[in-house]
Design a protein around this motif. Structure first.
Motif, short mmCIF file in Angstrom:
data_model
loop_
_atom_site.label_atom_id
_atom_site.label_comp_id
_atom_site.label_asym_id
_atom_site.label_seq_id
_atom_site.Cartn_x
_atom_site.Cartn_y
_atom_site.Cartn_z
N THR A 203 26.78 -37.77 4.95
CA THR A 203 26.94 -36.61 5.82
C THR A 203 28.12 -35.73 5.41
O THR A 203 28.53 -34.85 6.17
N ALA A 204 28.64 -35.96 4.22
CA ALA A 204 29.74 -35.13 3.71
C ALA A 204 29.25 -33.72 3.42
O ALA A 204 28.09 -33.52 3.05
N VAL A 205 30.15 -32.75 3.59
CA VAL A 205 29.88 -31.36 3.25
C VAL A 205 31.02 -30.91 2.35
O VAL A 205 32.19 -31.07 2.70
N PRO B 194 33.54 -36.52 5.78
CA PRO B 194 34.35 -35.29 5.84
C PRO B 194 33.60 -34.01 5.49
O PRO B 194 32.56 -34.03 4.83
N THR B 195 34.22 -32.91 5.89
CA THR B 195 33.79 -31.57 5.51
C THR B 195 34.97 -30.92 4.80
O THR B 195 36.06 -30.85 5.35
N PRO C 119 34.69 -37.87 10.15
CA PRO C 119 34.16 -36.51 10.27
C PRO C 119 35.27 -35.46 10.40
O PRO C 119 35.22 -34.59 11.26
N VAL C 120 36.27 -35.56 9.55
CA VAL C 120 37.38 -34.60 9.59
C VAL C 120 37.02 -33.36 8.78
O VAL C 120 36.16 -33.40 7.92
N THR C 121 37.71 -32.27 9.08
CA THR C 121 37.50 -31.02 8.36
C THR C 121 38.79 -30.63 7.66
O THR C 121 39.85 -30.58 8.30
N ILE C 122 38.69 -30.38 6.36
CA ILE C 122 39.82 -29.91 5.57
C ILE C 122 39.59 -28.43 5.31
O ILE C 122 38.59 -28.05 4.69
N GLY C 123 40.49 -27.59 5.79
CA GLY C 123 40.32 -26.15 5.72
C GLY C 123 40.33 -25.61 4.31
O GLY C 123 40.85 -26.22 3.37
N ALA C 124 39.77 -24.43 4.15
CA ALA C 124 39.64 -23.77 2.85
C ALA C 124 41.00 -23.62 2.18
O ALA C 124 42.01 -23.40 2.83
N GLY C 125 40.99 -23.77 0.85
CA GLY C 125 42.20 -23.56 0.06
C GLY C 125 43.23 -24.67 0.17
O GLY C 125 44.36 -24.52 -0.30
#
Length: 196
Positions: free
Chosen positions: A94-96, A121-122, A138-144
């Motif tokens: 389920t990674a993005v 993660p995403t 299911p954490v999100t790492i922001g762009a850049g």
């Protein structure tokens, strides 16, 4: 976008990220990270087709055998992902992964749950994940953002974060440029303060 255009785009991304890449032919023939992404793209297409999930899993396992990189065919990967060296990379079901990301060897985008839910993660666009870093759940790492080598990330991070340590923390909110430079200095990782 045609298949040939996508292949060229992946080769260009490898050449842009890796100063050791001397030619497009070298990338096509000798870069397991590129091969793993190409196999993933076929397996992912099969994964979405009724009745082809088993062949998709078999292809992903064959690619793992050949490259040392395991990408679940259910993962969603954007354009121009570059996996440098790659051995030991694991990307869960389920990674993005957003466009223009870069992963080094030993990276795990893993889960913390055994339930059938979003458990991996995403990564936003242009995220770089250093060698042997682990991002769990299911954490999100922001762009850049950049994740330092060996970091263990278990919480969401905003765009432009510089994450280091166990558990990972943003080392320089508001000072991303100077913090990003320190990630390339081997002496930085000898400082015990970043692991506390």
């Amino acid at each position: 976008m045609s298949v040939l255009s996508r292949l060229r785009e992946d080769v260009r991304a490898a050449r842009e990220h890796d100063p050791a890449a001397r030619s497009a032919l070298e990338v096509v023939l000798a870069y397991p990270g590129v091969h793993a992404v190409w196999a993933y793209r076929v397996a992912h297409r099969w994964w979405r087709a009724p009745g082809l999930r088993l062949p998709a899993r078999l292809l992903s396992q064959f690619a793992r055998f050949l490259t040392g990189i395991e990408i679940h065919p259910g993962a969603r990967i954007g354009r121009r992902l570059f996996i440098d060296h790659g051995m030991g990379v694991v990307i869960g079901e389920t990674a993005v992964v957003g466009d223009d990301c870069m992963l080094y060897h030993g990276v795990t985008l893993g889960g913390r749950s055994s339930r059938r839910e979003k458990r991996h993660p995403t990564l936003g666009a242009r995220v770089t994940v250093g060698a042997n870093a682990t991002i769990l759940g299911p954490v999100t790492i922001g762009a850049g953002s950049s994740v330092g080598a060996g970091a263990v990330v278990v919480k969401d991070a905003p765009a432009g974060s510089i994450l280091v340590g166990i558990p990972a923390r943003d080392i320089a909110p508001g000072h991303a440029a100077s913090a990003r430079e320190s990630l390339t200095d081997p002496a930085f990782y000898l400082d015990p303060a970043i692991y506390i």
